[in-house]
Design a protein around this motif. Structure first.
Motif, short mmCIF file in Angstrom:
data_model
loop_
_atom_site.label_atom_id
_atom_site.label_comp_id
_atom_site.label_asym_id
_atom_site.label_seq_id
_atom_site.Cartn_x
_atom_site.Cartn_y
_atom_site.Cartn_z
N UNK A 19 46.33 54.27 31.62
CA UNK A 19 45.47 53.47 32.49
C UNK A 19 45.92 53.60 33.93
N UNK A 20 44.97 53.60 34.80
CA UNK A 20 45.28 53.68 36.21
C UNK A 20 44.22 52.91 37.00
N UNK A 21 44.57 52.03 37.90
CA UNK A 21 45.93 51.72 38.28
C UNK A 21 46.66 50.97 37.16
N UNK A 22 47.96 51.16 37.13
CA UNK A 22 48.80 50.55 36.11
C UNK A 22 49.04 49.08 36.43
N UNK A 23 49.52 48.36 35.44
CA UNK A 23 49.81 46.95 35.59
C UNK A 23 50.81 46.72 36.73
N UNK A 24 50.46 45.82 37.61
CA UNK A 24 51.27 45.41 38.76
C UNK A 24 51.46 46.50 39.82
N UNK A 25 50.66 47.56 39.74
CA UNK A 25 50.77 48.63 40.72
C UNK A 25 50.27 48.15 42.08
N UNK A 26 50.94 48.60 43.14
CA UNK A 26 50.53 48.29 44.51
C UNK A 26 49.95 49.57 45.10
N UNK A 27 48.69 49.49 45.55
CA UNK A 27 48.00 50.63 46.15
C UNK A 27 47.92 50.41 47.65
N UNK A 28 48.42 51.36 48.42
CA UNK A 28 48.32 51.30 49.88
C UNK A 28 47.21 52.24 50.30
N UNK A 29 46.13 51.65 50.82
CA UNK A 29 44.92 52.42 51.10
C UNK A 29 44.60 52.43 52.59
N UNK A 30 44.03 53.55 53.03
CA UNK A 30 43.63 53.71 54.43
C UNK A 30 42.32 52.96 54.69
N UNK A 31 42.18 52.39 55.87
CA UNK A 31 40.91 51.78 56.23
C UNK A 31 39.85 52.84 56.46
N UNK A 32 38.64 52.58 55.96
CA UNK A 32 37.50 53.48 56.16
C UNK A 32 36.29 52.61 56.48
N UNK A 33 35.77 52.71 57.68
CA UNK A 33 34.57 51.95 58.03
C UNK A 33 34.76 50.46 57.84
#
Length: 103
Positions: A1-15
């Motif tokens: 599974x993805x994202x995995x449990x308790x995973x922190x995703x750092x994402x770029x701003x878009x619009x």
């Protein structure tokens, strides 16, 4: 599974929001499709229907979410998977300033 449990995703701003989150799961044999449910801390939920074993979620803001998926065969929906919690953070903006050739 993805994202995995308790995973922190750092994402770029878009619009207007952050770059999309793609969720993936193990395909279910003979499934016609899947329904993915993503819910924020306030209880607001979005449903995404797909025929593949992965999909992009609607644009999410920074915060903590839960997602689950259920297989669909014909008009029947299977049991939902265990909800997985993940966190979305905005990736800090990195500015690279170079010197000027002006004199």
């Amino acid at each position: 599974l993805s994202p995995a449990s308790r995973q922190v995703l750092r994402l770029r701003p878009l619009g207007r929001g952050l770059e999309p989150v793609t969720v993936r799961w193990t395909p279910v044999e003979d499934a016609d499709g899947y329904v993915v449910r993503v819910q924020d801390r306030r209880g607001r939920a979005h449903l995404v229907r797909t025929t593949r074993h992965f999909t992009q979620l609607p644009s999410l803001g920074a915060g903590t979410y839960r997602w689950s998926v259920r297989a669909v065969k014909g008009a029947q929906e299977g049991e939902a998977s265990v909800a997985v919690r993940f966190t979305v953070e905005e990736e800090p903006l990195t500015l690279e300033v170079k010197g000027s050739g002006w004199k």
